[in-house]
Design a protein around this motif. Structure first.
Motif, PDB file in Angstrom:
ATOM      1  N   LEU A 139       0.808  -1.222   0.000  1.00  0.00           N
ATOM      2  CA  LEU A 139       0.000   0.000   0.000  1.00  0.00           C
ATOM      3  C   LEU A 139       0.840   1.271   0.000  1.00  0.00           C
ATOM      4  O   LEU A 139       0.445   2.281  -0.600  1.00  0.00           O
ATOM      5  N   GLN A 140       1.978   1.242   0.673  1.00  0.00           N
ATOM      6  CA  GLN A 140       2.707   2.476   0.955  1.00  0.00           C
ATOM      7  C   GLN A 140       3.014   3.325  -0.280  1.00  0.00           C
ATOM      8  O   GLN A 140       2.793   4.549  -0.254  1.00  0.00           O
ATOM      9  N   PRO A 141       3.500   2.748  -1.385  1.00  0.00           N
ATOM     10  CA  PRO A 141       3.780   3.597  -2.555  1.00  0.00           C
ATOM     11  C   PRO A 141       2.536   4.312  -3.080  1.00  0.00           C
ATOM     12  O   PRO A 141       2.615   5.466  -3.514  1.00  0.00           O
ATOM     13  N   TYR A 142       1.396   3.637  -3.019  1.00  0.00           N
ATOM     14  CA  TYR A 142       0.158   4.237  -3.527  1.00  0.00           C
ATOM     15  C   TYR A 142      -0.402   5.274  -2.554  1.00  0.00           C
ATOM     16  O   TYR A 142      -0.998   6.266  -2.977  1.00  0.00           O
ATOM     17  N   LEU A 143      -0.192   5.044  -1.267  1.00  0.00           N
ATOM     18  CA  LEU A 143      -0.578   6.061  -0.288  1.00  0.00           C
ATOM     19  C   LEU A 143       0.271   7.319  -0.467  1.00  0.00           C
ATOM     20  O   LEU A 143      -0.234   8.444  -0.358  1.00  0.00           O
ATOM     21  N   ASP A 144       1.555   7.109  -0.744  1.00  0.00           N
ATOM     22  CA  ASP A 144       2.441   8.250  -1.009  1.00  0.00           C
ATOM     23  C   ASP A 144       2.001   8.994  -2.269  1.00  0.00           C
ATOM     24  O   ASP A 144       1.984  10.232  -2.302  1.00  0.00           O
ATOM     25  N   SER A 145       1.652   8.225  -3.307  1.00  0.00           N
ATOM     26  CA  SER A 145       1.187   8.838  -4.559  1.00  0.00           C
ATOM     27  C   SER A 145      -0.102   9.615  -4.336  1.00  0.00           C
ATOM     28  O   SER A 145      -0.288  10.708  -4.874  1.00  0.00           O
ATOM     29  N   GLN A 146      -0.992   9.042  -3.535  1.00  0.00           N
ATOM     30  CA  GLN A 146      -2.258   9.712  -3.240  1.00  0.00           C
ATOM     31  C   GLN A 146      -2.023  11.033  -2.525  1.00  0.00           C
ATOM     32  O   GLN A 146      -2.631  12.058  -2.859  1.00  0.00           O
ATOM     33  N   SER A 147      -1.116  11.009  -1.558  1.00  0.00           N
ATOM     34  CA  SER A 147      -0.812  12.222  -0.802  1.00  0.00           C
ATOM     35  C   SER A 147      -0.190  13.289  -1.702  1.00  0.00           C
ATOM     36  O   SER A 147      -0.588  14.464  -1.669  1.00  0.00           O
ATOM     37  N   LEU A 148       0.778  12.874  -2.520  1.00  0.00           N
ATOM     38  CA  LEU A 148       1.442  13.821  -3.413  1.00  0.00           C
ATOM     39  C   LEU A 148       0.464  14.383  -4.439  1.00  0.00           C
ATOM     40  O   LEU A 148       0.439  15.597  -4.689  1.00  0.00           O
TER      41      LEU A 148
END
Length: 265
Positions: A139-148
């Motif tokens: 999940l972490q890469p997509y959560l980072d992408s969502q935040s950015l």
């Protein structure tokens, strides 16, 4: 070598074996100095200084031969290693549960199942923990992408509305706003998909445990079973219901997200 790129970087520690050559000798089983601790510390200090002088990217390219192994390849492989390690934890947990399940055949009275249940519960906790680690990693890469993407969308929205900017900048901002909006939707899609997968795994675990509970109750009789495992049965049903609620919530969020996408289109 790094020294040939930047003379201010010292050469590798002299204590490294001469054959085959330099650093490679550490990894191919050649004769090593007796004081390995000091050598490792010297190497750590060397690479720290080298990275400060020439940058980590150049250092990686020199160490891993840039033509064959780029820094991106290196981190991609490390990511695969981490993912495989987490997957192996899940596999180990599943195998442990299967092995414990086989032990039921050796139980002749309900009392014998107490130890089996205890170890089964411990194995379930390990498996659930391993699943959480794996899905958090995914999940972490997509959560980072969502935040950015959310921050970028907010930034370009402000630029589009700004009275101080010209049409050219606003048009460029609209393009960027659309780009990051699409990226945000893609990230959300994957996030919801992973949430659903994770919760479905948990539901499946407790469903299997309860099915086995039913078999045990039928085999040894409801009276004997209740004396030993009535409390555990109740807890398993509670866990199953809680997991189902979370799964349904994730599916509902996924459907809502799909509906929002259709409305946008």
């Amino acid at each position: 070598t790094v020294h040939s790129l930047n003379a201010s970087v010292s050469k590798l520690p002299k204590a490294l074996p001469k054959e085959p050559t330099g650093l490679k000798a550490v990894f191919v089983g050649m004769q090593m100095p007796q004081n390995k601790t000091k050598l490792c510390r010297d190497l750590e200090e060397y690479f720290t200084r080298a990275a400060e002088k020439v940058g980590s990217r150049v250092l990686h390219e020199v160490m891993f031969e840039a033509a064959a192994h780029t820094v991106d390849d290196y981190y991609e492989k490390m990511s695969d290693v981490q993912r495989n390690n987490l997957s192996q934890k899940i596999t180990f947990g599943e195998d442990e549960l299967k092995n414990i399940a086989f032990e039921r055949e050796n139980c002749t009275v309900m009392k014998d199942l107490e130890d089996v249940y205890r170890r089964e519960d411990e194995a379930v906790l390990k498996l659930i923990s391993a699943l959480a680690e794996y899905y958090n990693y995914e999940l972490q890469p997509y959560l980072d992408s969502q935040s950015l993407a959310s921050k970028k969308i907010q930034h370009y929205s402000e630029q589009i509305k700004s009275p101080d900017l010209g049409e050219r900048v606003k048009n460029e901002s609209k393009e960027q706003h659309l780009y990051w909006g699409c990226l945000l939707m893609e990230a959300k899609d994957v996030i919801q998909k992973l949430y659903v997968e994770h919760k479905a795994e948990i539901v499946s675990i407790f469903q299997e445990l309860i099915e086995q509970i039913k078999i045990d109750k039928h085999r040894f009789g409801a009276g004997a079973f209740d004396l030993v495992a009535a409390g555990r049965e109740l807890l398993l049903y509670k866990e199953l219901h809680a997991a189902r609620v979370q799964l349904l919530q994730s599916k509902r969020n996924q459907l809502k997200q799909d509906k929002d996408k259709i409305e946008i289109q």
